[in-house]
Scaffold this active site. Structure first.
Site, short mmCIF file in Angstrom:
data_model
loop_
_atom_site.label_atom_id
_atom_site.label_comp_id
_atom_site.label_asym_id
_atom_site.label_seq_id
_atom_site.Cartn_x
_atom_site.Cartn_y
_atom_site.Cartn_z
N SER A 240 0.81 -1.22 0.00
CA SER A 240 0.00 0.00 0.00
C SER A 240 0.84 1.27 0.00
CB SER A 240 -0.94 0.01 1.21
OG SER A 240 -0.20 -0.08 2.42
N ASP B 290 -0.83 7.97 9.47
CA ASP B 290 -1.62 7.09 10.34
C ASP B 290 -0.77 6.13 11.15
OD1 ASP B 290 -0.67 5.47 8.35
OD2 ASP B 290 -2.63 4.92 7.52
N HIS C 15 1.48 4.69 6.90
CA HIS C 15 1.60 5.19 5.53
C HIS C 15 2.20 6.59 5.50
CE1 HIS C 15 -1.67 2.14 5.36
NE2 HIS C 15 -0.97 1.76 4.31
#
Length: 247
Positions: free
Chosen positions: A16, A210, A213
């Site tokens: 991600s 967060d 990320h």
């Protein structure tokens, strides 16, 4: 008069943190590369949110085979992947006590990364690879995100650092075979400076959005670190020295 040809490519491959690298709202590190290499190299994002090395290794050969466009009749040779980033380990390094699904042991992480490097050599010979270490985490910030989604927090800083260290070891093991075609960007060094592996959680507030990320500052630091690494080690691929396509 334009030339009828496709551009060579930079392939971003990872989880991600790579998938979100194209987000312009966060000044994503992939977006930075795409901007710098406009009309020179196409930047292709193949980031897979939630994936680890065990899952990604089964995708890599097909990814290498399918991302490139077919050669046109006017081309003397088909386009190729000039540079690939390999940015994995963040999900492998979750705490196995709380997340068995994504966890990959250190020995298997090592083996999977080496397998993927060999896949590149087999299916895309000549491609240069940048290995990026898993980033530091803020477990407290990540716990807030997890609990908001009804999930159990699954990361701790010490366990994550083991995967960063293992990633450096993987690079050092592979370097003799690869020579100058393999380089390492240690995101911990990018964030904190050379030699620093200890940090205050507050230092990550501007770097991560967060606890995991990359935020705007983290993306910018990584993006420009990649640009500098390419310029320093592979000056022939420095965006400022490459000619524009389609004159």
């Amino acid at each position: 008069m334009t030339q009828d040809r496709a551009l060579d490519q930079i392939l971003l491959f990872g989880d991600s943190i790579t998938q979100f690298a194209s987000n312009p709202a966060l000044q994503g590190w992939g977006a930075i590369l795409a901007h710098k290499y406009m009309r020179k190299l196409d930047v292709i994002n193949r980031g897979f949110s939630g994936f680890n090395t065990e899952w990604c290794k089964h995708l890599l050969a097909d990814t290498l085979r399918t991302v490139l466009p077919n050669a046109t009749n006017s081309q003397t040779q088909p386009p190729k992947i000039r540079i690939m980033t390999l940015f994995l380990g963040a999900n492998d390094g979750v705490d196995p006590e709380f997340n068995q699904r994504h966890h990959v042991s250190l020995p298997n992480y090592n083996q999977n990364m080496h397998e993927m490097l060999e896949t590149v050599r087999t299916h895309s010979p000549g491609t240069k690879v940048i290995v990026i270490t898993p980033p530091p985490v803020n477990p407290e910030a990540w716990a807030v995100v997890c609990r908001a989604k009804g999930k159990v927090p699954d990361r701790n800083a010490a366990h994550t650092k083991k995967y960063r260290d293992e990633c450096i070891r993987i690079y050092e093991e592979a370097k003799p075979k690869w020579g100058r075609d393999l380089i390492l960007v240690d995101i911990w060094e990018v964030f904190f400076g050379p030699g620093r592996t200890e940090y205050e959680m507050s230092e990550l507030d501007e770097l991560l959005i967060d606890g995991l990320h990359l935020g705007m500052k983290g993306n910018k630091l990584l993006g420009y670190a990649l640009v500098k690494a390419i310029s320093d080690i592979w000056p022939e691929l420095d965006y400022e020295k490459m000619e524009n396509a389609f004159f």
